[in-house]
Scaffold this active site. Sequence first.
Site, PDB file in Angstrom:
ATOM      1  N   GLY A 102       0.831  -1.219   0.000  1.00  0.00           N
ATOM      2  CA  GLY A 102       0.000   0.000   0.000  1.00  0.00           C
ATOM      3  C   GLY A 102       0.853   1.251   0.000  1.00  0.00           C
ATOM      4  O   GLY A 102       0.482   2.259   0.597  1.00  0.00           O
ATOM      5  N   SER A 107       1.496   3.352  -2.386  1.00  0.00           N
ATOM      6  CA  SER A 107       1.240   4.399  -3.386  1.00  0.00           C
ATOM      7  C   SER A 107       0.371   5.536  -2.862  1.00  0.00           C
ATOM      8  O   SER A 107       0.113   6.490  -3.579  1.00  0.00           O
ATOM      9  CB  SER A 107       0.587   3.790  -4.634  1.00  0.00           C
ATOM     10  OG  SER A 107      -0.751   3.436  -4.349  1.00  0.00           O
ATOM     11  N   SER A 127      -4.451  -0.368  14.075  1.00  0.00           N
ATOM     12  CA  SER A 127      -5.337   0.793  14.232  1.00  0.00           C
ATOM     13  C   SER A 127      -5.779   0.918  15.682  1.00  0.00           C
ATOM     14  O   SER A 127      -5.884  -0.089  16.405  1.00  0.00           O
ATOM     15  CB  SER A 127      -6.588   0.622  13.366  1.00  0.00           C
ATOM     16  OG  SER A 127      -7.562   1.595  13.708  1.00  0.00           O
ATOM     17  N   TYR A 187     -13.347  -4.842  10.813  1.00  0.00           N
ATOM     18  CA  TYR A 187     -12.117  -4.034  10.816  1.00  0.00           C
ATOM     19  C   TYR A 187     -11.422  -4.107  12.181  1.00  0.00           C
ATOM     20  O   TYR A 187     -10.216  -4.351  12.267  1.00  0.00           O
ATOM     21  CB  TYR A 187     -12.459  -2.591  10.439  1.00  0.00           C
ATOM     22  CG  TYR A 187     -11.257  -1.684  10.305  1.00  0.00           C
ATOM     23  CD1 TYR A 187     -10.392  -1.803   9.220  1.00  0.00           C
ATOM     24  CD2 TYR A 187     -10.970  -0.706  11.266  1.00  0.00           C
ATOM     25  CE1 TYR A 187      -9.279  -0.969   9.092  1.00  0.00           C
ATOM     26  CE2 TYR A 187      -9.871   0.131  11.144  1.00  0.00           C
ATOM     27  CZ  TYR A 187      -9.038  -0.004  10.049  1.00  0.00           C
ATOM     28  OH  TYR A 187      -7.928   0.812   9.920  1.00  0.00           O
ATOM     29  N   LYS A 242      -7.766  -5.801  12.915  1.00  0.00           N
ATOM     30  CA  LYS A 242      -6.645  -5.031  13.464  1.00  0.00           C
ATOM     31  C   LYS A 242      -6.187  -5.622  14.809  1.00  0.00           C
ATOM     32  O   LYS A 242      -4.993  -5.669  15.095  1.00  0.00           O
ATOM     33  CB  LYS A 242      -7.023  -3.555  13.596  1.00  0.00           C
ATOM     34  CG  LYS A 242      -7.237  -2.853  12.251  1.00  0.00           C
ATOM     35  CD  LYS A 242      -6.019  -2.948  11.340  1.00  0.00           C
ATOM     36  CE  LYS A 242      -6.095  -2.009  10.144  1.00  0.00           C
ATOM     37  NZ  LYS A 242      -4.932  -2.127   9.253  1.00  0.00           N
ATOM     38  N   ILE A 244      -5.787   9.561  11.024  1.00  0.00           N
ATOM     39  CA  ILE A 244      -4.747  10.126  10.166  1.00  0.00           C
ATOM     40  C   ILE A 244      -5.408  10.759   8.947  1.00  0.00           C
ATOM     41  O   ILE A 244      -6.066  10.073   8.151  1.00  0.00           O
ATOM     42  CB  ILE A 244      -3.725   9.036   9.718  1.00  0.00           C
ATOM     43  CG1 ILE A 244      -3.167   8.270  10.928  1.00  0.00           C
ATOM     44  CG2 ILE A 244      -2.615   9.669   8.889  1.00  0.00           C
ATOM     45  CD1 ILE A 244      -2.405   9.097  11.945  1.00  0.00           C
TER      46      ILE A 244
HETATM   47  P1  NAP Z   1      -5.074   4.587   1.917  1.00  0.00           P
HETATM   48  O1  NAP Z   1      -4.531   5.886   1.413  1.00  0.00           O
HETATM   49  O2  NAP Z   1      -6.392   4.130   1.402  1.00  0.00           O
HETATM   50  O3  NAP Z   1      -3.981   3.455   1.687  1.00  0.00           O
HETATM   51  C1  NAP Z   1      -4.290   2.097   1.614  1.00  0.00           C
HETATM   52  C2  NAP Z   1      -3.312   1.458   0.661  1.00  0.00           C
HETATM   53  O4  NAP Z   1      -3.498   0.035   0.654  1.00  0.00           O
HETATM   54  C3  NAP Z   1      -3.489   1.928  -0.784  1.00  0.00           C
HETATM   55  O5  NAP Z   1      -2.233   2.273  -1.305  1.00  0.00           O
HETATM   56  C4  NAP Z   1      -4.061   0.703  -1.505  1.00  0.00           C
HETATM   57  O6  NAP Z   1      -3.595   0.660  -2.852  1.00  0.00           O
HETATM   58  C5  NAP Z   1      -3.495  -0.433  -0.674  1.00  0.00           C
HETATM   59  N1  NAP Z   1      -4.317  -1.643  -0.758  1.00  0.00           N
HETATM   60  C6  NAP Z   1      -5.620  -1.778  -0.395  1.00  0.00           C
HETATM   61  N2  NAP Z   1      -6.039  -3.023  -0.667  1.00  0.00           N
HETATM   62  C7  NAP Z   1      -4.987  -3.675  -1.215  1.00  0.00           C
HETATM   63  C8  NAP Z   1      -4.796  -4.986  -1.727  1.00  0.00           C
HETATM   64  N3  NAP Z   1      -5.783  -5.899  -1.720  1.00  0.00           N
HETATM   65  N4  NAP Z   1      -3.582  -5.311  -2.227  1.00  0.00           N
HETATM   66  C9  NAP Z   1      -2.584  -4.402  -2.250  1.00  0.00           C
HETATM   67  N5  NAP Z   1      -2.692  -3.158  -1.766  1.00  0.00           N
HETATM   68  C10 NAP Z   1      -3.891  -2.801  -1.265  1.00  0.00           C
HETATM   69  O7  NAP Z   1      -5.266   4.671   3.498  1.00  0.00           O
HETATM   70  P2  NAP Z   1      -4.215   4.854   4.695  1.00  0.00           P
HETATM   71  O8  NAP Z   1      -4.930   5.626   5.728  1.00  0.00           O
HETATM   72  O9  NAP Z   1      -2.902   5.341   4.215  1.00  0.00           O
HETATM   73  O10 NAP Z   1      -4.123   3.350   5.220  1.00  0.00           O
HETATM   74  C11 NAP Z   1      -2.906   2.674   5.469  1.00  0.00           C
HETATM   75  C12 NAP Z   1      -3.078   1.753   6.672  1.00  0.00           C
HETATM   76  O11 NAP Z   1      -3.304   2.544   7.843  1.00  0.00           O
HETATM   77  C13 NAP Z   1      -4.255   0.797   6.579  1.00  0.00           C
HETATM   78  O12 NAP Z   1      -3.871  -0.473   7.056  1.00  0.00           O
HETATM   79  C14 NAP Z   1      -5.292   1.415   7.517  1.00  0.00           C
HETATM   80  O13 NAP Z   1      -6.159   0.445   8.066  1.00  0.00           O
HETATM   81  C15 NAP Z   1      -4.374   2.004   8.573  1.00  0.00           C
HETATM   82  N6  NAP Z   1      -4.979   3.067   9.396  1.00  0.00           N
HETATM   83  C16 NAP Z   1      -5.392   4.231   8.839  1.00  0.00           C
HETATM   84  C17 NAP Z   1      -5.946   5.218   9.658  1.00  0.00           C
HETATM   85  C18 NAP Z   1      -6.400   6.556   9.127  1.00  0.00           C
HETATM   86  O14 NAP Z   1      -7.008   7.323   9.895  1.00  0.00           O
HETATM   87  N7  NAP Z   1      -6.128   6.897   7.882  1.00  0.00           N
HETATM   88  C19 NAP Z   1      -6.099   4.983  11.027  1.00  0.00           C
HETATM   89  C20 NAP Z   1      -5.676   3.774  11.559  1.00  0.00           C
HETATM   90  C21 NAP Z   1      -5.118   2.823  10.731  1.00  0.00           C
HETATM   91  P3  NAP Z   1      -4.495   0.044  -4.047  1.00  0.00           P
HETATM   92  O15 NAP Z   1      -5.880   0.560  -3.860  1.00  0.00           O
HETATM   93  O16 NAP Z   1      -3.835   0.496  -5.295  1.00  0.00           O
HETATM   94  O17 NAP Z   1      -4.406  -1.454  -3.907  1.00  0.00           O
END
Ligand code: NAP
Length: 250
Positions: free
Chosen positions: A11, A13, A139, A154, A158, A187
Amino acid sequence: MGGKRTAIVTGGSSGIGMAISRKMAENGVDVTILGRREKALQEAADQLGGDIHWIRADVTSPTDVETAVKSVVERTGVVDILINNAGASGAVTTQMPLGEAEKIWDEVIDVNLKSVFLMTVAAAPHLRRPGGRIVNISSIAAYTGGSSKGSLAYAAAKAGIHGLTFSAARELGGEGITVNAIAPGLIDRTRFFAGGVTEERLKQVSAQAAAGRVGLPEDIAAAVWYLVSPEASYVTGEILNVNGGWLFGR
Ligand code: NAP
């Protein structure tokens, strides 16, 4: 740990994964980012500069995972750092018909938890010994059950990452590999919340957090950078909360 270190970031990108990749590339790590959207991977690699490589891979697919790890190892010989960051939300509530709930449950568990298992098992034989590092992105929902209804799958996924992290830390510790997790709070500036986070929500969480603000991807990248450092060799099986003091004491 002399020479250039190599990393895989799932992930990588967008959002948190991209900030982690940037931090590592800026500090001379050879980084391979994985994701499903080729165009996004290409664009991120162009933007990040440095020694960034990308491979299209769905981390819920054992074949994709195996092929991706093999291709990294063929190029680099060894993996110093594995960041299991890919993840996504998906609403499952007790109000849903069971069949529908089960379908979303499976998807959410696959992308958030099974992916970490697959990547860990595929990469483990190739991790540097001693010195290898795994960081799993969990998370705050693992503790709170999520701040809104619909987090059954979810939150379970986690929390499952925490158990996996403890177990992998035990299994790989004797070989000089550390395994830790980071539990982010809210985030901002990621693709995680479809349509973005509302102003009201940002204000609400900022008011509840000791730091008085929500988090940014760079906050998580900084914590990852510590955990993958040679200095952190005595920190393993740990869950590091990076939530601005929204929740602490566990
Ligand atoms: P994000 O921008 O949506 O990033 C998620 C990434 O995961 C994307 O690059 C996506 O790329 C990739 N992904 C999703 N499904 C995939 C698959 N089946 N195979 C390969 N890649 C996959 O969101 P983010 O907030 O940065 O999330 C990153 C992590 O942080 C996640 O695990 C999320 O649960 C955790 N998190 C986020 C928050 C928050 O508030 N943002 C809080 C707690 C935890 P593609 O769509 O191109 O596959």
